[in-house]
Design a protein around this motif. Sequence first.
Motif, PDB file in Angstrom:
ATOM      1  N   TRP A   1       0.822  -1.199   0.000  1.00 12.49           N
ATOM      2  CA  TRP A   1       0.000   0.000   0.000  1.00 12.49           C
ATOM      3  C   TRP A   1       0.863   1.258   0.000  1.00 12.49           C
ATOM      4  O   TRP A   1       1.869   1.328   0.701  1.00 12.49           O
ATOM      5  CB  TRP A   1      -0.900   0.030   1.240  1.00 12.49           C
ATOM      6  CG  TRP A   1      -1.933  -1.051   1.263  1.00 12.49           C
ATOM      7  CD1 TRP A   1      -1.752  -2.358   1.629  1.00 12.49           C
ATOM      8  CD2 TRP A   1      -3.305  -0.918   0.908  1.00 12.49           C
ATOM      9  NE1 TRP A   1      -2.931  -3.060   1.512  1.00 12.49           N
ATOM     10  CE2 TRP A   1      -3.909  -2.194   1.085  1.00 12.49           C
ATOM     11  CE3 TRP A   1      -4.098   0.146   0.469  1.00 12.49           C
ATOM     12  CZ2 TRP A   1      -5.258  -2.428   0.831  1.00 12.49           C
ATOM     13  CZ3 TRP A   1      -5.439  -0.083   0.222  1.00 12.49           C
ATOM     14  CH2 TRP A   1      -6.008  -1.349   0.397  1.00 12.49           C
ATOM     15  N   GLN A   2       0.407   2.243  -0.774  1.00 12.28           N
ATOM     16  CA  GLN A   2       0.984   3.581  -0.698  1.00 12.28           C
ATOM     17  C   GLN A   2      -0.088   4.509  -0.134  1.00 12.28           C
ATOM     18  O   GLN A   2      -1.169   4.623  -0.705  1.00 12.28           O
ATOM     19  CB  GLN A   2       1.410   4.089  -2.072  1.00 12.28           C
ATOM     20  CG  GLN A   2       1.904   5.535  -2.051  1.00 12.28           C
ATOM     21  CD  GLN A   2       2.127   6.083  -3.438  1.00 12.28           C
ATOM     22  OE1 GLN A   2       2.924   5.541  -4.211  1.00 12.28           O
ATOM     23  NE2 GLN A   2       1.416   7.162  -3.782  1.00 12.28           N
ATOM     24  N   VAL A   3       0.202   5.173   0.974  1.00 15.77           N
ATOM     25  CA  VAL A   3      -0.743   6.149   1.515  1.00 15.77           C
ATOM     26  C   VAL A   3      -0.378   7.537   0.983  1.00 15.77           C
ATOM     27  O   VAL A   3       0.782   7.931   0.958  1.00 15.77           O
ATOM     28  CB  VAL A   3      -0.767   6.138   3.056  1.00 15.77           C
ATOM     29  CG1 VAL A   3      -1.310   4.817   3.570  1.00 15.77           C
ATOM     30  CG2 VAL A   3       0.599   6.400   3.657  1.00 15.77           C
ATOM     31  N   ASP A   4      -1.414   8.252   0.512  1.00 17.63           N
ATOM     32  CA  ASP A   4      -1.259   9.598  -0.025  1.00 17.63           C
ATOM     33  C   ASP A   4      -0.279   9.570  -1.210  1.00 17.63           C
ATOM     34  O   ASP A   4      -0.015   8.517  -1.799  1.00 17.63           O
ATOM     35  CB  ASP A   4      -0.803  10.562   1.071  1.00 17.63           C
ATOM     36  CG  ASP A   4      -1.190  12.003   0.788  1.00 17.63           C
ATOM     37  OD1 ASP A   4      -2.400  12.291   0.771  1.00 17.63           O
ATOM     38  OD2 ASP A   4      -0.301  12.838   0.594  1.00 17.63           O
ATOM     39  N   ASN A   5       0.228  10.729  -1.599  1.00 15.08           N
ATOM     40  CA  ASN A   5       1.146  10.822  -2.732  1.00 15.08           C
ATOM     41  C   ASN A   5       2.017  12.056  -2.567  1.00 15.08           C
ATOM     42  O   ASN A   5       1.508  13.164  -2.396  1.00 15.08           O
ATOM     43  CB  ASN A   5       0.366  10.912  -4.044  1.00 15.08           C
ATOM     44  CG  ASN A   5       1.283  11.009  -5.257  1.00 15.08           C
ATOM     45  OD1 ASN A   5       1.626  12.095  -5.693  1.00 15.08           O
ATOM     46  ND2 ASN A   5       1.677   9.878  -5.798  1.00 15.08           N
ATOM     47  N   GLU A   6       3.315  11.855  -2.546  1.00 12.71           N
ATOM     48  CA  GLU A   6       4.292  12.944  -2.447  1.00 12.71           C
ATOM     49  C   GLU A   6       3.932  13.956  -1.351  1.00 12.71           C
ATOM     50  O   GLU A   6       3.733  15.148  -1.610  1.00 12.71           O
ATOM     51  CB  GLU A   6       4.451  13.659  -3.792  1.00 12.71           C
ATOM     52  CG  GLU A   6       5.002  12.768  -4.880  1.00 12.71           C
ATOM     53  CD  GLU A   6       5.222  13.506  -6.194  1.00 12.71           C
ATOM     54  OE1 GLU A   6       4.805  14.680  -6.299  1.00 12.71           O
ATOM     55  OE2 GLU A   6       5.813  12.912  -7.108  1.00 12.71           O
ATOM     56  N   PRO A   7       3.834  13.517  -0.098  1.00 14.65           N
ATOM     57  CA  PRO A   7       3.497  14.443   0.992  1.00 14.65           C
ATOM     58  C   PRO A   7       4.553  15.540   1.145  1.00 14.65           C
ATOM     59  O   PRO A   7       5.751  15.257   1.203  1.00 14.65           O
ATOM     60  CB  PRO A   7       3.449  13.540   2.229  1.00 14.65           C
ATOM     61  CG  PRO A   7       4.247  12.329   1.855  1.00 14.65           C
ATOM     62  CD  PRO A   7       4.078  12.144   0.389  1.00 14.65           C
ATOM     63  N   LEU A   8       4.085  16.786   1.209  1.00 11.76           N
ATOM     64  CA  LEU A   8       5.008  17.918   1.148  1.00 11.76           C
ATOM     65  C   LEU A   8       5.068  18.742   2.430  1.00 11.76           C
ATOM     66  O   LEU A   8       5.934  19.603   2.556  1.00 11.76           O
ATOM     67  CB  LEU A   8       4.606  18.838  -0.007  1.00 11.76           C
ATOM     68  CG  LEU A   8       4.680  18.226  -1.405  1.00 11.76           C
ATOM     69  CD1 LEU A   8       4.116  19.209  -2.429  1.00 11.76           C
ATOM     70  CD2 LEU A   8       6.115  17.851  -1.757  1.00 11.76           C
ATOM     71  N   ALA A   9       4.140  18.560   3.359  1.00 14.52           N
ATOM     72  CA  ALA A   9       4.067  19.402   4.561  1.00 14.52           C
ATOM     73  C   ALA A   9       3.927  20.871   4.183  1.00 14.52           C
ATOM     74  O   ALA A   9       4.595  21.749   4.739  1.00 14.52           O
ATOM     75  CB  ALA A   9       5.282  19.184   5.457  1.00 14.52           C
ATOM     76  N   SER A  10       3.044  21.158   3.242  1.00 15.79           N
ATOM     77  CA  SER A  10       2.840  22.534   2.795  1.00 15.79           C
ATOM     78  C   SER A  10       2.294  23.382   3.935  1.00 15.79           C
ATOM     79  O   SER A  10       1.411  22.949   4.682  1.00 15.79           O
ATOM     80  CB  SER A  10       1.855  22.568   1.621  1.00 15.79           C
ATOM     81  OG  SER A  10       2.351  21.819   0.538  1.00 15.79           O
ATOM     82  N   PRO A  11       2.776  24.608   4.085  1.00 17.38           N
ATOM     83  CA  PRO A  11       2.241  25.482   5.140  1.00 17.38           C
ATOM     84  C   PRO A  11       0.778  25.808   4.886  1.00 17.38           C
ATOM     85  O   PRO A  11       0.373  26.060   3.754  1.00 17.38           O
ATOM     86  CB  PRO A  11       3.123  26.727   5.051  1.00 17.38           C
ATOM     87  CG  PRO A  11       3.691  26.710   3.672  1.00 17.38           C
ATOM     88  CD  PRO A  11       3.839  25.268   3.305  1.00 17.38           C
ATOM     89  N   ASP A  12      -0.007  25.789   5.940  1.00 18.93           N
ATOM     90  CA  ASP A  12      -1.443  26.014   5.848  1.00 18.93           C
ATOM     91  C   ASP A  12      -1.819  27.099   6.854  1.00 18.93           C
ATOM     92  O   ASP A  12      -1.437  27.027   8.027  1.00 18.93           O
ATOM     93  CB  ASP A  12      -2.168  24.697   6.156  1.00 18.93           C
ATOM     94  CG  ASP A  12      -3.682  24.831   6.144  1.00 18.93           C
ATOM     95  OD1 ASP A  12      -4.192  25.837   5.619  1.00 18.93           O
ATOM     96  OD2 ASP A  12      -4.345  23.910   6.663  1.00 18.93           O
TER      97      ASP A  12
END
Length: 713
Positions: free
Chosen positions: A189-200
Amino acid sequence: MKNKITPSVVVLLIVFCLISYGLICGQLNSARHFASNQKLNCSFDFFPKADLMKVGVFYYPEQWPKEQWQRDFKNIAKLGFEFTHMAEFAWALLEPKEGCFDFSWLDEAVSMADSAGLKVIMCTPSLTPPSWLSEKYPEIYLVGGDGRRREHGLRANASLTNPIYREYVNRIVAALGEHYGKDNRVWGWQVDNEPLASPDYSQSARTAFQAWLQKRYRTIEKLNTVWGGTFWSTRYTSFNQVVIPNAEMNNEDKLSPHALLDFQRFNADVTAGFLNEQAVTLRQFILPTQWITTNYTNAIRAADPRLSDKLDFQSFTMYPVSGRNLLGGNNFRTGNPYRIMEACDYFRSIKGVTGLMELQPGQVNWAPVNPQLEPGTVHMWLMQAFGGGCSFACTYRYRHPLWGSEMYHEGIVGTDGITLTQGGLEFVQAMKDLKVLKSNFKAGATMPEPLKKRRTGFLWEQQNMWDLDIQPQTTQWDTWKLRNTYTSIIKSTGAPIDFITKETNFSSYPFIVAPAFQLIDNNLVEKWMTYVSNGGHLILTCRTGQKDTNSHFFEAKLAGSISSLIGADLEFFDMLPEGVIAEIKYKQESYKWSCWGEILQPHHNTNVLAVYADQYYAGKAAATTRRLGKGTITFIGVVTMDGKLEHNIVRAVYQNAGVQIEDLPKGVYVEWRDGYMIAVNYSDNPCRLNIPVTSNILVGKNPLGPAKAVVWR
């Protein structure tokens, strides 16, 4: 599974999730360093050594006519691929209406892949929430630093702190896990895709940030102390007053660096918690033989992959060619020479296993310049991934798109859906070569003694980079470039590299390099002292040891905490305007610098290696070394224009320790894996390698040509 979230329960849900989120953040924070070196016992069981490296390809059945699926899967298998990868962008098709799941089309695709002999990596689609969700709950969107809310039509547009979004993600993940978790056709399994921790900067992010800070500091006075609240009267009287530090909205470049560092830590924790939560959900349903990973981008800056410790291992995405030309000549066609090398060593070091989940197959569409690749490059990358320890390599994507924002992105086959591209041909060749290597595999191979003696730990923690990037002090400073400089120098010796943390057992490494390790505590200094005293060789660089872990200067001489370790005092540091170049002298040779220089006052019995040749501090030390117990400590206080000074000093440390090293040109890397030696060449020039005449070359040839690989036993 037709559970629905109605407006009447939204308020209660938000309160519950935020409280839970605060608890999760606190747990993540307390486990920050513990997680970095934990290895799941089952990780190696997923990938038997004799399999070497399996190769697969992304396929998007939802993007192609159903009558073509069977043809495509059969061709994928015929070419030699062993697995495929599905569903990470398919939420709108998997749940076309709220609570109504439709896996029938995916079931057909999985069945066809299985009939063709292909395993499946199943993905969670959290990166692309469907329009019905965002229409009903527009508050799920991420808000940028400019205050503008993201909209439907992009990926990675949701706020990871939003409790409604998290609830819906958990529900689709649970539905997928329940449906495919006991399916032997699903390999992992791959969870999510290319997690970036973008500022929100959304309201949900602010509320979650306040909860995270309260868990971290417990009292508002502690936060005020760490953030420097007496400076400019920026103190708070309660956590619910805290705002997210936002230079973009405030037109101010002097926000508290400590607040900015905590916001970066928070974003990394949020991302890791989001991934961990999906992994925990999946484990309720899946077979123990199915593994869980995600595919971080290879040059990850904002996230901290070590924190996603509920995954079995971390894999990575890799696109080396994007128009840059770091080695000159035709290197813009072979790619950034540091990316695969560093990514393999970094991600493999976290859990002891990694995979290259997404590899560039050819020309792409998103870079400032998108050139064609030098023939042989894709094959070279695959051999390097094998040498770097990848258990699998997968490429994005099988078919060249005919429409959409990535329609200029190359695939394994071209726009007709059948004809192999240049990259496709090289994948096929690599898979044939891997079969040759498998047939020559011998169990029980151990690393040769000369390699063990030069084995190097590369001490790296993301928060040091975050802190340096918050206050770079000069436009010439580039933390990632500094990392590239030192990893490439180590690789020139032929030394194996593991990326390590403060918690790692240092005694496993004859050599340790820690570039710009700025945030330290007394425990680390003592651990360095013990390591060197017991015979280790430690190399530190400028911007090391200047701050504590709260990003404060020590109330002492600058970098005074490491003075007794390095055998020198830091008098001051300097930096020059771009275009102004000064000189360093080392062994009668001159080297140019401009970015950063630290002026050192050596203690008794500390040897000066290099001195400044001009400026008002001409003759002062720029680099030093000394013996301490059975080992040595070398400090390089300057960043030169081309890295040659650093190159010569680092290599001398190995040589002075009596260790045999290689002398590999820039862009040429040699790796050892399971009894094989693997070499690749990113440069324009052929390189004759020191391959013993008794060796058996299985792939390629010597001399090693540009954009080529050679493998020998």
